[in-house]
Scaffold this motif. Structure first.
Motif, PDB file in Angstrom:
ATOM      1  N   UNK A 179      18.648 -17.733 -27.427  1.00  0.00           N
ATOM      2  CA  UNK A 179      18.917 -17.345 -26.019  1.00  0.00           C
ATOM      3  C   UNK A 179      19.505 -16.283 -26.706  1.00  0.00           C
ATOM      4  N   UNK A 180      20.875 -16.132 -27.360  1.00  0.00           N
ATOM      5  CA  UNK A 180      22.293 -15.485 -27.623  1.00  0.00           C
ATOM      6  C   UNK A 180      21.058 -14.183 -28.427  1.00  0.00           C
ATOM      7  N   UNK A 181      20.526 -14.893 -29.473  1.00  0.00           N
ATOM      8  CA  UNK A 181      19.671 -13.988 -30.562  1.00  0.00           C
ATOM      9  C   UNK A 181      19.088 -13.241 -29.810  1.00  0.00           C
ATOM     10  N   UNK A 182      18.187 -13.454 -28.890  1.00  0.00           N
ATOM     11  CA  UNK A 182      16.957 -12.150 -28.695  1.00  0.00           C
ATOM     12  C   UNK A 182      18.441 -11.644 -26.905  1.00  0.00           C
ATOM     13  N   UNK A 204      26.823 -14.143 -26.563  1.00  0.00           N
ATOM     14  CA  UNK A 204      26.080 -13.136 -26.246  1.00  0.00           C
ATOM     15  C   UNK A 204      26.990 -11.611 -26.888  1.00  0.00           C
ATOM     16  N   UNK A 205      28.202 -11.512 -26.201  1.00  0.00           N
ATOM     17  CA  UNK A 205      28.816 -10.075 -26.030  1.00  0.00           C
ATOM     18  C   UNK A 205      29.543 -10.406 -27.019  1.00  0.00           C
ATOM     19  N   UNK A 230      22.597 -14.126 -36.056  1.00  0.00           N
ATOM     20  CA  UNK A 230      23.143 -14.222 -35.112  1.00  0.00           C
ATOM     21  C   UNK A 230      22.962 -15.061 -34.886  1.00  0.00           C
ATOM     22  N   UNK A 231      21.689 -16.106 -35.045  1.00  0.00           N
ATOM     23  CA  UNK A 231      21.168 -17.267 -34.418  1.00  0.00           C
ATOM     24  C   UNK A 231      22.006 -18.501 -34.510  1.00  0.00           C
TER      25      UNK A 231
END
Length: 251
Positions: free
Chosen positions: A57-60, A118-119, A175-176
């Motif tokens: 989720x954070x990656x996308x 994510x930020x 990022x993942x």
């Protein structure tokens, strides 16, 4: 393991059984039980679901937001200075500290943790996409398209944005891995997901009180976490070799 957790798990990962607390390995509990009598094997399996969901989720989200902002910063010179100063300000704050601050302000829910992870990752994607757009903009075929009167949306999505896909895929794997590590760190510090949710960080946080008595409560989720991060990073290196023409020529 994460996909087939309901079939691979032996029991409900949230089921509490005080009579079976801190049990050793057995046919019923393959990795024993924790201080609340919950099955460690099942919790490790379902913890993979939580960690991979947060990581994906954070990656996308960071790739999507970073690509849009990066394209705007790289193509529209008037917005470049303002956007990049904001991104530099966000990057000046350590990722884990910024994530802790965001979670502390909004509460430890799954959505909040996703936003908090994510930020800090968005500025890195923005800088990557901006650099690619600035490089592609000086290419002859882009200048030819501009001279022929190609409209801005077509120019961006036909000639410029496709050049960002390969580096974004490689960046996405990093990022993942970073998102999984940050989520585990937040949960371990008590600033992440609620303790009721089986995650590797929560398991290690709960098991540290019983480390001398039963080190596996920290060891099992820690080993799986390390192997997952290693696998994702190896995948990123392989994708970089495949998608980068310069790396292919060296091979």
């Amino acid at each position: 393991m994460a996909i087939f957790a309901p079939w691979l798990g032996t029991t409900d990962p949230t089921a509490i059984d005080p009579a079976s607390r801190l049990r050793s390995m057995s046919a019923e509990h393959w990795l024993g039980t924790d201080a609340f009598g919950r099955d460690t094997w099942s919790r490790v399996l379902y913890g993979a679901r939580v960690s991979l969901l947060v990581g994906l989720g954070a990656c996308l989200a960071s790739l999507a937001l970073g690509m849009v902002i990066g394209v705007i910063a790289g193509y529209f010179r008037s917005a470049d200075g303002i956007i990049m100063r904001i991104m530099d300000g966000i990057m000046s704050i350590p990722s884990i500290l910024l994530a802790i601050a965001l979670v502390a302000l909004s509460g430890g829910t799954l959505f909040t943790v996703l936003v908090a992870i994510t930020v800090p990752e968005v500025p890195r994607v923005v800088r990557l996409v901006r650099g690619v757009i600035l490089s592609v903009r000086s290419e002859s075929y882009v200048e030819a398209a501009i001279s022929l009167g190609t409209r801005t949306p077509r120019l961006l999505f036909r000639h410029m944005v496709p050049n960002t896909i390969a580096p974004l895929i490689v960046q996405g794997t990093h990022i993942f891995a970073a998102a999984i590590l940050i989520e585990s760190t937040l949960s371990f510090l008590g600033a992440g997901l609620p303790p009721a949710i089986p995650s590797w960080g929560n398991m290690m946080a709960e098991g540290r009180m019983y480390f001398q008595l039963k080190p596996g409560l920290i060891g099992y989720p820690g080993i799986v976490l390390g192997l997952t991060l290693l696998s994702v990073n190896i995948l990123g290196d392989v994708l970089r070799d495949v998608l980068d023409p310069r790396m292919a020529q060296r091979s």
